[in-house]
Structure formats: C-alpha cells, structure tokens
Design an enzyme around this catalytic site. Structure first.
Site, mmCIF file in Angstrom:
data_model
loop_
_atom_site.group_PDB
_atom_site.id
_atom_site.type_symbol
_atom_site.label_atom_id
_atom_site.label_comp_id
_atom_site.label_asym_id
_atom_site.label_seq_id
_atom_site.Cartn_x
_atom_site.Cartn_y
_atom_site.Cartn_z
ATOM 1 C CD GLN A 107 -1.099 -2.288 -1.518
ATOM 2 O OE1 GLN A 107 -1.534 -1.675 -0.561
ATOM 3 N NE2 GLN A 107 -1.509 -3.528 -1.835
ATOM 4 C CG HIS A 109 -1.691 3.777 -0.224
ATOM 5 N ND1 HIS A 109 -2.684 2.882 -0.553
ATOM 6 C CD2 HIS A 109 -0.882 3.132 0.665
ATOM 7 C CE1 HIS A 109 -2.482 1.750 0.100
ATOM 8 N NE2 HIS A 109 -1.401 1.878 0.840
ATOM 9 C CD GLU A 125 0.225 2.171 4.164
ATOM 10 O OE1 GLU A 125 -0.847 1.806 4.680
ATOM 11 O OE2 GLU A 125 0.642 1.707 3.091
ATOM 12 C CG HIS A 183 3.497 0.044 -0.138
ATOM 13 N ND1 HIS A 183 2.998 1.228 -0.625
ATOM 14 C CD2 HIS A 183 2.452 -0.568 0.476
ATOM 15 C CE1 HIS A 183 1.719 1.330 -0.307
ATOM 16 N NE2 HIS A 183 1.358 0.255 0.353
ATOM 17 N NE ARG A 203 -5.718 -5.397 -6.344
ATOM 18 C CZ ARG A 203 -6.915 -5.331 -5.759
ATOM 19 N NH1 ARG A 203 -6.999 -5.036 -4.470
ATOM 20 N NH2 ARG A 203 -8.010 -5.547 -6.454
#
Length: 322
Positions: A107, A109, A125, A183, A203
């Site tokens: 996936q 972000h 993150e 990741h 995803r």
C-alpha cells in the site's frame, strides 16, 4: 484559564481507552504480550490508542475528565492541554499498536498535494518494532527504480512482489515512512505506529488474498499509482542519533532508557509517552508496556520515574511547539 485548566495544573496525566480494530491480518498478540482486553474470537490488527477522527474518538479513562473525548479536549481546552501546537480542526497525530499475524497489503499513503487532488488525507508515519518473530520482515520501497509503466506491468503479470524491497527486522528497530513510500508490514511483527491524523490508504496489491467469504479485498490501483515514489530504492532502517529516532514537521520521536526520574517535557509543551519495557510512574499514574499517556502542557509535576530496572519508553512531541 478554565476550571478544567486549573484542575490540570495539579491533576494527572491523561489515559485513554483503546479502540480495537478487527483486521483480516490481525492476531491476539496485543493480549498475549501487552495484556489488552481484546474481544473474544476476533483477529485484532490495530489498537487505536490516541485518536481524534470523525469515526473514532479516544475517551479519557479516569480522573475528573473521565468520559471526555480527545476532540472535546482539543477544541475546548487547547492551550491548557496541548500548549502552542499549530492550529487545526483535529488533534494532528494518530497513535496505534499493530499486530500483524499475516502480512498487510502492499500500500501507499498520499503526499499532501496528491491527497488534495484525490480527496484523501496526507499521511507520513513511523514504525517502532516492539516485538518480532524470527525472520520477520518489513516491505518498504523498491529494489530498483522503476517507471510507472514497468510497475503496472509487474502488477498485471503478478510479479510485483519480486520488485519490493524486504528489510529483515527485529525488536527495538524502527522505520520512517514518508508519504509516497510503498510499504507493507510482514507477518510476525508487533509495531507502535505514530502517524499524521489520516486514515487514507491506497492498496495496490494484497498478495492474492481473499476474505472469509472468498472475495478479494478492494484495491485502489489508480490512486496508488499517482502516489508511489518509483525512485524510492532500498530504504534503510532508522539509525538513532542518541535518543532521537526521527524529527519530522509532524512529530518528533525519542527513545529513552529511563534509569532515573526525568522531566518529560518543559512546562507549556505536551508529550505522549509509550511504555516499552519495565514500568513508569508519572504523577499518580502508572504505565506498563503497551500503554500510553498524554502529559498535558500545564501539568505541574512533569517527572516520569522508572518503577523497574530496564524501563524504556517512546517520547512523542510536536517539534514546532514554541
């Protein structure tokens, strides 16, 4: 200062009730290793420990603020609890525990500029490995730079897993994941995740997995392809600089080995504490591994003390507090 603010000057740090999230890839380690009171017969993949989102709200567990949501604290008592943090509609961080019994989907972000275009939220993150099984891995970035066309071809041919960079991992290691980094968490990992307050995930590949009804999970290939950094090659684990693990505009994370009492942050600055090993006392609140507390900016007694030998913690702050 409000009456609540006056109480906080002498009262306790804030503990919140965790919110458990069932996931197809989740397990039971949050109960086994951290003593979390998980619902029976479920695969819990995430415990949202500190969250302020429309669909999920942390609620204060004890004390005079018991029952208050994090959003209520953010909107009604910003200065007393959070200090001089940048203004925003919601508390800017989301703090989780992740238990990956199976690997997560591959996936990405979105970075801020692309998130705006796609109607999502940007998300950078950080992962800290609290525990890992022998041979555990993280999947981050690519083995070699690819064009978008080459990546799409690998997806169509079912060979994309051969191009993803796998990093062997063990407990007490950590990884930074800027928005745009491809990741996935490998099986056997229990992670602390500190992230921007976002729940936008695209995803791109789910390892040909199906759910309990035999159906594949939804993918978001078109959106993911707009977000992935195809030049992100062989990212490395974080190399700590003393106690500092990472400093980003959204968060700063340090790991402390707590041998004696220390002030967690100066007066006027809030901090989040995650107990990793041993146990911690802060004012009248005790903390054991897998638990989190928020030290309000105006709390007067800001010392944290080790109760056991071998105590360690993560300290999370927002770096541009004045």
């Amino acid at each position: 200062m409000s009456d609540v603010g006056q109480m906080l000057n002498w009262n306790s740090p804030l503990l919140f009730k965790p919110i458990f999230q069932e996931r197809i890839w989740g397990g039971r380690k949050l109960a086994d290793l951290f003593g979390k009171d998980l619902p029976a017969d479920t695969h819990i993949g995430e415990s949202w420990e500190i969250v302020d989102r429309p669909e999920a709200q942390s609620v204060v567990r004890d004390g005079p603020l018991r029952g208050k949501t994090l959003h209520e604290l953010w909107t009604q008592h910003r200065k007393e609890i959070f200090g001089d943090v940048p203004d925003g509609p919601r508390f800017p961080l989301l703090v989780k525990l992740l238990d990956a019994r199976e690997k997560l989907s591959l996936q990405v972000h979105p970075p801020e500029n692309i998130a705006l275009k796609l109607g999502g939220e940007p998300k950078t993150e950080f992962w800290y490995v609290a525990a890992s099984a022998p041979g555990a891995e993280l999947f981050v970035g690519l083995q070699k730079a690819m064009t978008r066309h080459q990546f799409e071809e690998a997806l169509r041919s079912g060979t994309i897993a051969e191009h993803v960079h796998a990093v062997p991992i063990k407990a007490d290691e950590s990884m930074f994941l800027p928005a745009g980094r491809l990741h996935a968490v490998g099986p056997g990992n229990l992670l602390v995740e500190i992230q921007q307050n976002s729940d936008t995930t695209y995803r791109v590949f789910d390892w040909d997995r199906v759910d309990h009804e035999g159906e594949p999970r939804e993918l978001h290939v078109d959106q993911a392809l707009q977000c992935i950094d195809f030049n992100d090659v062989e990212p490395k684990l974080i190399e700590p600089k003393g106690e500092l693990l990472v400093r980003h505009e959204s968060f700063e994370i340090q790991k402390w080995k707590l041998d004696s009492a220390r002030e967690i942050a100066r007066l006027g600055q809030f901090a989040i504490v995650c107990c990793l090993t041993g146990s911690i006392q802060c004012d009248d609140v005790g903390l054991v591994p897998g638990e989190f507390l928020l030290v309000p900016a105006q709390l007067q007694d800001r010392r944290i003390e080790p109760v056991k030998e071998g105590t360690s913690l993560l300290r999370v702050t927002i770096p541009n507090q004045t």
